[in-house]
Design a protein around this motif. Structure first.
Motif, PDB file in Angstrom:
ATOM      1  N   ILE A 123     -48.904  12.538-103.050  1.00  0.00           N
ATOM      2  CA  ILE A 123     -49.065  11.577-102.853  1.00  0.00           C
ATOM      3  C   ILE A 123     -50.874  10.959-102.294  1.00  0.00           C
ATOM      4  O   ILE A 123     -50.671   9.849-102.930  1.00  0.00           O
ATOM      5  CB  ILE A 123     -48.163  11.371-100.840  1.00  0.00           C
ATOM      6  CG1 ILE A 123     -46.602  10.931-102.047  1.00  0.00           C
ATOM      7  CG2 ILE A 123     -48.556   9.950-100.918  1.00  0.00           C
ATOM      8  CD1 ILE A 123     -45.702  10.840-100.153  1.00  0.00           C
ATOM      9  N   VAL A 124     -51.437  11.650-102.007  1.00  0.00           N
ATOM     10  CA  VAL A 124     -53.120  12.392-101.802  1.00  0.00           C
ATOM     11  C   VAL A 124     -53.129  11.980-102.446  1.00  0.00           C
ATOM     12  O   VAL A 124     -54.401  10.979-102.806  1.00  0.00           O
ATOM     13  CB  VAL A 124     -53.437  12.492-100.218  1.00  0.00           C
ATOM     14  CG1 VAL A 124     -54.438  13.333-100.635  1.00  0.00           C
ATOM     15  CG2 VAL A 124     -52.218  12.488 -99.121  1.00  0.00           C
ATOM     16  N   ASN A 125     -53.348  12.801-103.831  1.00  0.00           N
ATOM     17  CA  ASN A 125     -53.876  12.157-104.592  1.00  0.00           C
ATOM     18  C   ASN A 125     -53.479  11.700-105.768  1.00  0.00           C
ATOM     19  O   ASN A 125     -54.669  10.915-106.274  1.00  0.00           O
ATOM     20  CB  ASN A 125     -53.452  13.798-106.287  1.00  0.00           C
ATOM     21  CG  ASN A 125     -54.163  15.069-104.977  1.00  0.00           C
ATOM     22  OD1 ASN A 125     -54.964  15.290-104.346  1.00  0.00           O
ATOM     23  ND2 ASN A 125     -53.543  16.398-105.815  1.00  0.00           N
ATOM     24  N   LEU A 126     -52.264  10.590-105.224  1.00  0.00           N
ATOM     25  CA  LEU A 126     -52.143  10.046-106.419  1.00  0.00           C
ATOM     26  C   LEU A 126     -52.467   8.628-105.490  1.00  0.00           C
ATOM     27  O   LEU A 126     -54.054   7.055-106.123  1.00  0.00           O
ATOM     28  CB  LEU A 126     -50.488   9.079-106.252  1.00  0.00           C
ATOM     29  CG  LEU A 126     -50.328   7.903-106.918  1.00  0.00           C
ATOM     30  CD1 LEU A 126     -50.250   8.459-108.187  1.00  0.00           C
ATOM     31  CD2 LEU A 126     -48.103   7.672-106.467  1.00  0.00           C
ATOM     32  N   LYS A 127     -52.881   8.767-104.294  1.00  0.00           N
ATOM     33  CA  LYS A 127     -53.192   7.307-103.504  1.00  0.00           C
ATOM     34  C   LYS A 127     -55.121   7.599-103.646  1.00  0.00           C
ATOM     35  O   LYS A 127     -55.762   5.913-104.060  1.00  0.00           O
ATOM     36  CB  LYS A 127     -53.124   7.338-102.289  1.00  0.00           C
ATOM     37  CG  LYS A 127     -54.078   6.456-101.419  1.00  0.00           C
ATOM     38  CD  LYS A 127     -54.397   7.294 -99.967  1.00  0.00           C
ATOM     39  CE  LYS A 127     -55.262   6.052 -99.105  1.00  0.00           C
ATOM     40  NZ  LYS A 127     -55.106   6.162 -97.547  1.00  0.00           N
ATOM     41  N   ASN A 137     -58.414   2.576-107.509  1.00  0.00           N
ATOM     42  CA  ASN A 137     -59.611   1.567-107.582  1.00  0.00           C
ATOM     43  C   ASN A 137     -58.933   0.795-108.377  1.00  0.00           C
ATOM     44  O   ASN A 137     -59.874   0.012-109.229  1.00  0.00           O
ATOM     45  CB  ASN A 137     -60.908   2.248-108.230  1.00  0.00           C
ATOM     46  CG  ASN A 137     -61.933   2.713-106.750  1.00  0.00           C
ATOM     47  OD1 ASN A 137     -61.538   2.585-106.208  1.00  0.00           O
ATOM     48  ND2 ASN A 137     -62.498   3.986-107.648  1.00  0.00           N
ATOM     49  N   LEU A 138     -57.688   1.108-108.405  1.00  0.00           N
ATOM     50  CA  LEU A 138     -56.709  -0.426-110.219  1.00  0.00           C
ATOM     51  C   LEU A 138     -56.795  -1.452-108.880  1.00  0.00           C
ATOM     52  O   LEU A 138     -56.115  -1.554-108.020  1.00  0.00           O
ATOM     53  CB  LEU A 138     -55.318   0.506-109.889  1.00  0.00           C
ATOM     54  CG  LEU A 138     -56.159   2.228-110.943  1.00  0.00           C
ATOM     55  CD1 LEU A 138     -53.973   2.628-111.452  1.00  0.00           C
ATOM     56  CD2 LEU A 138     -56.903   1.583-111.940  1.00  0.00           C
ATOM     57  N   LYS A 139     -56.630  -2.740-110.149  1.00  0.00           N
ATOM     58  CA  LYS A 139     -56.067  -3.452-108.780  1.00  0.00           C
ATOM     59  C   LYS A 139     -54.454  -4.277-109.562  1.00  0.00           C
ATOM     60  O   LYS A 139     -54.182  -2.967-110.570  1.00  0.00           O
ATOM     61  CB  LYS A 139     -57.393  -4.201-110.449  1.00  0.00           C
ATOM     62  CG  LYS A 139     -58.175  -4.511-109.606  1.00  0.00           C
ATOM     63  CD  LYS A 139     -59.572  -5.930-110.233  1.00  0.00           C
ATOM     64  CE  LYS A 139     -60.631  -5.733-109.734  1.00  0.00           C
ATOM     65  NZ  LYS A 139     -61.501  -6.268-110.640  1.00  0.00           N
ATOM     66  N   MET A 140     -54.039  -5.115-109.203  1.00  0.00           N
ATOM     67  CA  MET A 140     -52.247  -5.524-109.294  1.00  0.00           C
ATOM     68  C   MET A 140     -52.135  -5.961-110.684  1.00  0.00           C
ATOM     69  O   MET A 140     -51.658  -5.859-111.390  1.00  0.00           O
ATOM     70  CB  MET A 140     -52.097  -6.178-108.195  1.00  0.00           C
ATOM     71  CG  MET A 140     -52.251  -5.627-106.554  1.00  0.00           C
ATOM     72  SD  MET A 140     -50.661  -3.788-107.370  1.00  0.00           S
ATOM     73  CE  MET A 140     -49.263  -5.497-107.028  1.00  0.00           C
ATOM     74  N   THR A 141     -53.787  -6.741-111.485  1.00  0.00           N
ATOM     75  CA  THR A 141     -53.342  -7.305-112.408  1.00  0.00           C
ATOM     76  C   THR A 141     -53.728  -5.914-113.650  1.00  0.00           C
ATOM     77  O   THR A 141     -52.192  -6.256-115.000  1.00  0.00           O
ATOM     78  CB  THR A 141     -54.390  -8.339-112.620  1.00  0.00           C
ATOM     79  OG1 THR A 141     -55.783  -7.316-112.951  1.00  0.00           O
ATOM     80  CG2 THR A 141     -55.082  -8.646-111.871  1.00  0.00           C
ATOM     81  N   GLU A 142     -53.296  -4.848-113.718  1.00  0.00           N
ATOM     82  CA  GLU A 142     -53.311  -3.512-114.956  1.00  0.00           C
ATOM     83  C   GLU A 142     -52.504  -3.072-114.761  1.00  0.00           C
ATOM     84  O   GLU A 142     -51.515  -2.256-115.606  1.00  0.00           O
ATOM     85  CB  GLU A 142     -54.152  -2.589-113.928  1.00  0.00           C
ATOM     86  CG  GLU A 142     -56.161  -2.886-114.268  1.00  0.00           C
ATOM     87  CD  GLU A 142     -57.314  -1.550-113.490  1.00  0.00           C
ATOM     88  OE1 GLU A 142     -56.732  -0.565-114.057  1.00  0.00           O
ATOM     89  OE2 GLU A 142     -58.047  -1.833-113.230  1.00  0.00           O
ATOM     90  N   PHE A 143     -51.244  -3.430-113.450  1.00  0.00           N
ATOM     91  CA  PHE A 143     -49.833  -3.067-113.579  1.00  0.00           C
ATOM     92  C   PHE A 143     -49.238  -3.510-114.754  1.00  0.00           C
ATOM     93  O   PHE A 143     -47.830  -4.182-115.029  1.00  0.00           O
ATOM     94  CB  PHE A 143     -49.900  -2.556-112.535  1.00  0.00           C
ATOM     95  CG  PHE A 143     -50.371  -1.554-111.677  1.00  0.00           C
ATOM     96  CD1 PHE A 143     -49.578  -0.171-112.543  1.00  0.00           C
ATOM     97  CD2 PHE A 143     -50.833  -1.557-110.543  1.00  0.00           C
ATOM     98  CE1 PHE A 143     -50.483   0.817-111.813  1.00  0.00           C
ATOM     99  CE2 PHE A 143     -51.294  -0.681-110.072  1.00  0.00           C
ATOM    100  CZ  PHE A 143     -51.180   0.406-110.864  1.00  0.00           C
ATOM    101  N   ASN A 144     -49.351  -5.130-115.072  1.00  0.00           N
ATOM    102  CA  ASN A 144     -48.962  -5.900-115.574  1.00  0.00           C
ATOM    103  C   ASN A 144     -48.848  -6.153-116.694  1.00  0.00           C
ATOM    104  O   ASN A 144     -49.546  -5.694-117.767  1.00  0.00           O
ATOM    105  CB  ASN A 144     -48.938  -7.562-114.868  1.00  0.00           C
ATOM    106  CG  ASN A 144     -48.357  -7.940-113.599  1.00  0.00           C
ATOM    107  OD1 ASN A 144     -47.961  -6.993-112.913  1.00  0.00           O
ATOM    108  ND2 ASN A 144     -49.423  -8.256-112.909  1.00  0.00           N
TER     109      ASN A 144
END
Length: 103
Positions: free
Chosen positions: A87-91, A96-103
């Motif tokens: 979980i810590v590594n994933l966090k 630095n990713l933005k929410m728009t990159e998931f869409n």
């Protein structure tokens, strides 16, 4: 422990140089012997190298597995640590990713 590994420790590990000769701890200031500018610079350089692991330690301590007494089943201790580190590594990798990159 391998003898060629350099350990950067804080002042909480004052006796580590007796156990592991290749360890570096910061210079200690006393009431009657203040630090020189060179010693302050060395302490600052060492602290800047150690700050990343201190942030990771803080992230792990949020889950309270290492900051308080573990009350779970001992056979699950390793599984819990692996889950927390995942979980810590994933966090840390997705911070630095933005929410728009998931869409």
């Amino acid at each position: 422990m391998a003898k060629d590994i350099t350990i950067l420790a804080d002042l909480g590990f004052l006796g580590i140089q007796k156990i592991h000769g290749n360890s570096i701890i910061p210079h200690k200031k006393s009431k009657y012997k203040p630090l020189t500018e060179q010693q302050k610079d060395e302490n600052k350089k060492q602290a800047s190298k150690r700050v990343m692991i201190e942030h990771i330690n803080r992230d792990c301590k949020i889950f309270r597995i290492c900051s308080s007494k573990y009350r779970g089943k001992h056979k699950n201790y390793d599984k819990n640590w692996r889950l927390i580190t995942a979980i810590v590594n994933l966090k840390r990798t997705t911070r630095n990713l933005k929410m728009t990159e998931f869409n």
